[in-house]
Design a protein around this motif. Structure first.
Motif, PDB file in Angstrom:
ATOM      1  N   ILE A  83     -89.068  49.416 -26.236  1.00 38.21           N
ATOM      2  CA  ILE A  83     -87.920  48.991 -27.037  1.00 38.21           C
ATOM      3  C   ILE A  83     -87.577  47.516 -26.797  1.00 38.21           C
ATOM      4  N   ILE A  84     -87.699  47.063 -25.549  1.00 33.79           N
ATOM      5  CA  ILE A  84     -87.285  45.679 -25.220  1.00 33.79           C
ATOM      6  C   ILE A  84     -88.445  44.690 -25.196  1.00 33.79           C
ATOM      7  N   ARG A  85     -89.635  45.125 -25.622  1.00 31.64           N
ATOM      8  CA  ARG A  85     -90.828  44.313 -25.433  1.00 31.64           C
ATOM      9  C   ARG A  85     -90.733  42.928 -26.078  1.00 31.64           C
ATOM     10  N   HIS A  86     -89.987  42.800 -27.189  1.00 37.93           N
ATOM     11  CA  HIS A  86     -89.911  41.514 -27.882  1.00 37.93           C
ATOM     12  C   HIS A  86     -88.568  40.799 -27.688  1.00 37.93           C
ATOM     13  N   LYS A  87     -87.675  41.407 -26.939  1.00 36.13           N
ATOM     14  CA  LYS A  87     -86.348  40.815 -26.768  1.00 36.13           C
ATOM     15  C   LYS A  87     -86.409  39.570 -25.893  1.00 36.13           C
ATOM     16  N   ARG A  88     -85.602  38.566 -26.277  1.00 33.34           N
ATOM     17  CA  ARG A  88     -85.524  37.327 -25.504  1.00 33.34           C
ATOM     18  C   ARG A  88     -84.130  37.133 -24.921  1.00 33.34           C
ATOM     19  N   GLY A  89     -83.116  37.453 -25.665  1.00 32.64           N
ATOM     20  CA  GLY A  89     -81.752  37.317 -25.182  1.00 32.64           C
ATOM     21  C   GLY A  89     -81.254  35.880 -25.251  1.00 32.64           C
ATOM     22  N   GLU A  90     -79.950  35.734 -25.293  1.00 30.63           N
ATOM     23  CA  GLU A  90     -79.349  34.402 -25.391  1.00 30.63           C
ATOM     24  C   GLU A  90     -78.284  34.150 -24.312  1.00 30.63           C
ATOM     25  N   LYS A  91     -77.919  35.186 -23.561  1.00 33.19           N
ATOM     26  CA  LYS A  91     -76.843  35.054 -22.587  1.00 33.19           C
ATOM     27  C   LYS A  91     -77.357  34.509 -21.252  1.00 33.19           C
ATOM     28  N   GLY A  92     -76.578  33.575 -20.685  1.00 34.16           N
ATOM     29  CA  GLY A  92     -76.936  32.981 -19.406  1.00 34.16           C
ATOM     30  C   GLY A  92     -76.061  33.495 -18.276  1.00 34.16           C
ATOM     31  N   ASP A  93     -76.090  32.815 -17.133  1.00 40.24           N
ATOM     32  CA  ASP A  93     -75.326  33.243 -15.957  1.00 40.24           C
ATOM     33  C   ASP A  93     -73.831  33.319 -16.237  1.00 40.24           C
ATOM     34  N   TYR A  94     -73.315  32.364 -17.002  1.00 39.40           N
ATOM     35  CA  TYR A  94     -71.876  32.328 -17.266  1.00 39.40           C
ATOM     36  C   TYR A  94     -71.424  33.469 -18.174  1.00 39.40           C
ATOM     37  N   ASP A  95     -72.388  34.067 -18.877  1.00 35.86           N
ATOM     38  CA  ASP A  95     -72.052  35.176 -19.775  1.00 35.86           C
ATOM     39  C   ASP A  95     -72.004  36.519 -19.052  1.00 35.86           C
ATOM     40  N   LEU A  96     -72.408  36.524 -17.783  1.00 40.42           N
ATOM     41  CA  LEU A  96     -72.333  37.754 -17.007  1.00 40.42           C
ATOM     42  C   LEU A  96     -70.869  38.157 -16.842  1.00 40.42           C
ATOM     43  N   SER A  97     -70.553  39.385 -17.193  1.00 41.53           N
ATOM     44  CA  SER A  97     -69.187  39.881 -17.094  1.00 41.53           C
ATOM     45  C   SER A  97     -69.159  41.108 -16.195  1.00 41.53           C
ATOM     46  N   VAL A  98     -67.963  41.584 -15.897  1.00 38.03           N
ATOM     47  CA  VAL A  98     -67.826  42.792 -15.080  1.00 38.03           C
ATOM     48  C   VAL A  98     -68.493  43.972 -15.776  1.00 38.03           C
ATOM     49  N   ARG A  99     -68.340  44.060 -17.089  1.00 34.45           N
ATOM     50  CA  ARG A  99     -68.952  45.154 -17.860  1.00 34.45           C
ATOM     51  C   ARG A  99     -70.469  45.114 -17.750  1.00 34.45           C
ATOM     52  N   ILE A 100     -71.038  43.929 -17.955  1.00 35.87           N
ATOM     53  CA  ILE A 100     -72.497  43.778 -17.882  1.00 35.87           C
ATOM     54  C   ILE A 100     -73.003  44.097 -16.477  1.00 35.87           C
ATOM     55  N   ALA A 101     -72.298  43.584 -15.462  1.00 35.69           N
ATOM     56  CA  ALA A 101     -72.703  43.814 -14.075  1.00 35.69           C
ATOM     57  C   ALA A 101     -72.675  45.301 -13.732  1.00 35.69           C
ATOM     58  N   LEU A 102     -71.633  45.992 -14.169  1.00 37.93           N
ATOM     59  CA  LEU A 102     -71.516  47.423 -13.876  1.00 37.93           C
ATOM     60  C   LEU A 102     -72.592  48.240 -14.580  1.00 37.93           C
ATOM     61  N   ILE A 103     -72.905  47.879 -15.814  1.00 40.92           N
ATOM     62  CA  ILE A 103     -73.949  48.608 -16.554  1.00 40.92           C
ATOM     63  C   ILE A 103     -75.307  48.428 -15.877  1.00 40.92           C
TER      64      ILE A 103
END
Length: 274
Positions: free
Chosen positions: A139-159
């Motif tokens: 599913i993620i084989r082609h994903k690149r993403g755009e979020k960097g270190d500053y975009d890390l949130s409590v929600r993202i960290a917990l997931i």
């Protein structure tokens, strides 16, 4: 004949260490493969001491690879705490997110230690878990993403932390689970990689410290110390080179090959142990 048997046993343990080291940083489940190889080699290893030795070797290798990042985070976090330097705020934020992401796996490890030990005996589960890992890698084989270190949130960290907690199931890759979660949440490949492996360090270190008593009281540790030590050395060396290699593979976006591998091994394992 007895000497020959001892040499064969040492070779088996070294091979287990090499395989653990190679598979630890790549998304195909090191614990799952060690379980499969133990079945193939007919090696009975009671308790969790051997797993602790191997994971500690991989931990050392990962610390070496990410030493500069660890040093930078530690120094800048201290600078921010003491001087409130804006230039250091990013690394302090990253440290906070790593601490938050560590909580789910830490809680799961403490509450489910005995259950984890029992799971290591279910080889059939490894096949199913590898197939699931392969599906998500695809599913993620082609994903690149755009979020960097500053975009890390409590929600993202917990997931991401919860994804790491799920990896207590044999056959679910820890690096695979955290990378999959990070990529699905939109993190860049390099950010996902760094966060995933930095997250491995406190969880693995904590598990090692908490397992010291198990090592000390293990009745087999003295008789198997040499095989364990050789496996530990093998795991340390191979983890270092495997991680360096995987970083390049990940950045080139070649995760599909790991998905193929998980599908093939998962299906064969499920059929064989069904």
């Amino acid at each position: 004949m007895e000497f020959f048997d001892e040499i064969i046993t040492l070779i088996k343990y070294i091979f287990l260490g090499v395989f653990q080291g190679f598979t630890e940083p790549i998304p195909i489940s090191s614990s799952g493969h060690v379980i499969l190889l133990r079945e193939i080699f007919n090696v009975e290893i009671p308790g969790l001491s051997f797993e602790i030795f191997l994971h500690f070797g991989s931990l050392i290798a990962i610390i070496v690879v990410y030493w500069k990042d660890l040093k930078k985070i530690a120094i800048n976090s201290w600078t921010y705490i003491t001087k409130r330097s804006e230039e250091s705020k990013g690394d302090f934020h990253l440290l906070c997110m790593l601490v938050i992401a560590t909580i789910p796996a830490g809680v799961a490890g403490l509450l489910l230690e005995d259950y984890i030990s029992d799971l290591l005996n279910y080889t059939f589960m490894v096949g199913i878990s590898l197939i699931i890992t392969g599906i998500f890698l695809w599913i993620i084989r082609h994903k690149r993403g755009e979020k960097g270190d500053y975009d890390l949130s409590v929600r993202i960290a917990l997931i991401i932390g919860l994804a790491q907690a799920v990896a207590i199931i044999p056959g679910i890759s820890r690096s695979g689970a955290t990378l999959i979660a990070a990529m699905l949440l939109g993190l860049k490949r390099d950010v996902a990689l760094r966060f995933s492996f930095l997250l491995y360090i406190p969880v693995s270190l904590g598990a090692t410290v908490l397992s010291v008593n198990d090592l000390v009281t293990d009745p087999y540790i003295k008789s198997l110390f040499i095989p364990y030590l050789l496996a530990f050395i093998a795991a340390t060396i191979t983890t270092y080179f495997a991680l360096r290699w995987f970083i390049n593979v990940m950045m080139r976006g070649n995760l599909k090959y790991f998905a193929y591998y998980c599908f093939i091994v998962g299906i064969l394992t499920t059929i064989y142990f069904l």
